[in-house]
Design a protein around this motif. Sequence first.
Motif, PDB file in Angstrom:
ATOM      1  N   VAL A 160      30.532  59.321 -14.030  1.00  0.00           N
ATOM      2  CA  VAL A 160      30.785  59.417 -15.468  1.00  0.00           C
ATOM      3  C   VAL A 160      31.461  60.732 -15.818  1.00  0.00           C
ATOM      4  O   VAL A 160      32.444  60.766 -16.569  1.00  0.00           O
ATOM      5  CB  VAL A 160      29.466  59.253 -16.250  1.00  0.00           C
ATOM      6  CG1 VAL A 160      29.669  59.580 -17.733  1.00  0.00           C
ATOM      7  CG2 VAL A 160      28.945  57.825 -16.102  1.00  0.00           C
ATOM      8  N   THR A 161      30.951  61.837 -15.283  1.00  0.00           N
ATOM      9  CA  THR A 161      31.555  63.139 -15.595  1.00  0.00           C
ATOM     10  C   THR A 161      32.954  63.269 -15.005  1.00  0.00           C
ATOM     11  O   THR A 161      33.815  63.928 -15.590  1.00  0.00           O
ATOM     12  CB  THR A 161      30.669  64.293 -15.109  1.00  0.00           C
ATOM     13  OG1 THR A 161      30.378  64.140 -13.716  1.00  0.00           O
ATOM     14  CG2 THR A 161      29.366  64.347 -15.887  1.00  0.00           C
ATOM     15  N   ALA A 162      33.188  62.641 -13.868  1.00  0.00           N
ATOM     16  CA  ALA A 162      34.523  62.693 -13.269  1.00  0.00           C
ATOM     17  C   ALA A 162      35.545  61.954 -14.127  1.00  0.00           C
ATOM     18  O   ALA A 162      36.652  62.452 -14.367  1.00  0.00           O
ATOM     19  CB  ALA A 162      34.496  62.101 -11.866  1.00  0.00           C
ATOM     20  N   TRP A 163      35.177  60.760 -14.618  1.00  0.00           N
ATOM     21  CA  TRP A 163      36.076  60.023 -15.495  1.00  0.00           C
ATOM     22  C   TRP A 163      36.340  60.802 -16.785  1.00  0.00           C
ATOM     23  O   TRP A 163      37.476  60.877 -17.267  1.00  0.00           O
ATOM     24  CB  TRP A 163      35.493  58.646 -15.831  1.00  0.00           C
ATOM     25  CG  TRP A 163      35.788  57.605 -14.801  1.00  0.00           C
ATOM     26  CD1 TRP A 163      34.921  57.064 -13.903  1.00  0.00           C
ATOM     27  CD2 TRP A 163      37.059  56.983 -14.549  1.00  0.00           C
ATOM     28  NE1 TRP A 163      35.559  56.149 -13.104  1.00  0.00           N
ATOM     29  CE2 TRP A 163      36.874  56.070 -13.475  1.00  0.00           C
ATOM     30  CE3 TRP A 163      38.320  57.102 -15.111  1.00  0.00           C
ATOM     31  CZ2 TRP A 163      37.905  55.297 -12.972  1.00  0.00           C
ATOM     32  CZ3 TRP A 163      39.358  56.324 -14.615  1.00  0.00           C
ATOM     33  CH2 TRP A 163      39.143  55.431 -13.555  1.00  0.00           C
ATOM     34  N   GLY A 164      35.293  61.384 -17.330  1.00  0.00           N
ATOM     35  CA  GLY A 164      35.469  62.167 -18.545  1.00  0.00           C
ATOM     36  C   GLY A 164      36.351  63.374 -18.338  1.00  0.00           C
ATOM     37  O   GLY A 164      37.218  63.682 -19.166  1.00  0.00           O
ATOM     38  N   ALA A 165      36.138  64.082 -17.221  1.00  0.00           N
ATOM     39  CA  ALA A 165      36.943  65.268 -16.952  1.00  0.00           C
ATOM     40  C   ALA A 165      38.401  64.903 -16.686  1.00  0.00           C
ATOM     41  O   ALA A 165      39.313  65.645 -17.059  1.00  0.00           O
ATOM     42  CB  ALA A 165      36.361  66.035 -15.769  1.00  0.00           C
ATOM     43  N   ALA A 166      38.636  63.756 -16.028  1.00  0.00           N
ATOM     44  CA  ALA A 166      40.016  63.311 -15.802  1.00  0.00           C
ATOM     45  C   ALA A 166      40.722  63.053 -17.129  1.00  0.00           C
ATOM     46  O   ALA A 166      41.880  63.440 -17.331  1.00  0.00           O
ATOM     47  CB  ALA A 166      40.017  62.045 -14.938  1.00  0.00           C
ATOM     48  N   ALA A 167      40.008  62.407 -18.050  1.00  0.00           N
ATOM     49  CA  ALA A 167      40.583  62.172 -19.381  1.00  0.00           C
ATOM     50  C   ALA A 167      40.823  63.486 -20.105  1.00  0.00           C
ATOM     51  O   ALA A 167      41.854  63.677 -20.768  1.00  0.00           O
ATOM     52  CB  ALA A 167      39.642  61.285 -20.187  1.00  0.00           C
TER      53      ALA A 167
END
Length: 391
Positions: free
Chosen positions: A55-62
């Motif tokens: 979840v944090t990886a997807w958020g950080a990518a965005a």
Amino acid sequence: MTLVEARVGRRWMTAYALAMIGIAAGWFGPIQILLPEQAARLAGDDGKEALLALVTAWGAAASMVANPLWGILSDRLRARRPIFLAGTVTGVAGLLVLSGADTTGTMATGWILVQVGLNGPLAALAAMIGDRVPENQRGTVGALFGVAQIVGVVLGTAIAVAVGSGSWGYVAVAIAVPALGGALLLVYRDVPVVSARERIHWAWPGGQFAWAWLIRFLLNLVNALVLVYLLYYLSDRVRVGDAATWVLIVTVVNVLFAGIAGFAGGVLSDRWERRKVFVAAGAVLLALGTALMALVPVVPVVIGASVLVGVGWGAYIAVDMAVMTHVLPDAETRATMLGVANVAGTLPQLLAPVLAAPIVTGLGGYPTLYLLTAAIALVALALLPRLRALR
């Protein structure tokens, strides 16, 4: 290009700091408490690290994409207020989605909205320093920018602990973000901003902007690695009872010393007209603090390590924005390039869980994780002589 001459007053600086506190609370309340406990509820103890990392990886990518885009849009509009407003609304919507999330997909969607949205006011706040603050105040105001972020960390964490880790924790944070940001809209008026050029002038890796970006990236990665599994570190490695409360205690200690060091460092850096010495001190103290976390996982030493990490982070953030605004390669694309600079703060959020998860679960655990973190801080220190533009 506008020349900044008039000094900013206390009312402006107070409203500016409150807005940044709100944005940071919207980020770090979830990161510190709400997201980890939500991941544990959805995936259980065996899968919580992997779900949180996802979840944090997807958020950080965005986030990594969103911040430069907000900056470009801000330069095109020649205004900061619309960006601040639109991003805040989007971020609050994401927090409300998270409050009702009961699946991995909904949780990831909510966090992506938070990251995309809150990067709007972050980009606007960064650009306001270049627009409105004269060079001889940028250490002080830049320190406020950084100190307000760490105050927002403890505020967001305190809200999560006080209200609870369920839906109402997200709702409370969603209320705090616009409530704290509203004061700035009352005192800030957009100044004329020169439109962005079609081409971004940026030399990698030879330019001073590039070296400042890389040092910022490395030190933000250190901070992200300290925070990303702090709840699990305290519960699984230090083995404290009521780990959420201990996260708050450690965070308060960290923020207290970071705030003192950050504000004092910003004022002194303006007075002395020196920036590099504060970056160097910050890197050394971050390395010492994280090494202690790796080697001596007992409560008194962890508290002492949080003091070192706090002072080190404070020393760095005291001059971070002053450094970045000083090395901007093209003042006509100020918000755009500060958006690129902010990627150095958001990309570590993407990489931290990706690096930390396999280390914690099978490649040496928390000792290896925090020794690696200390080594990253020392790499940043080794790169500091490359910043020849700073005295």
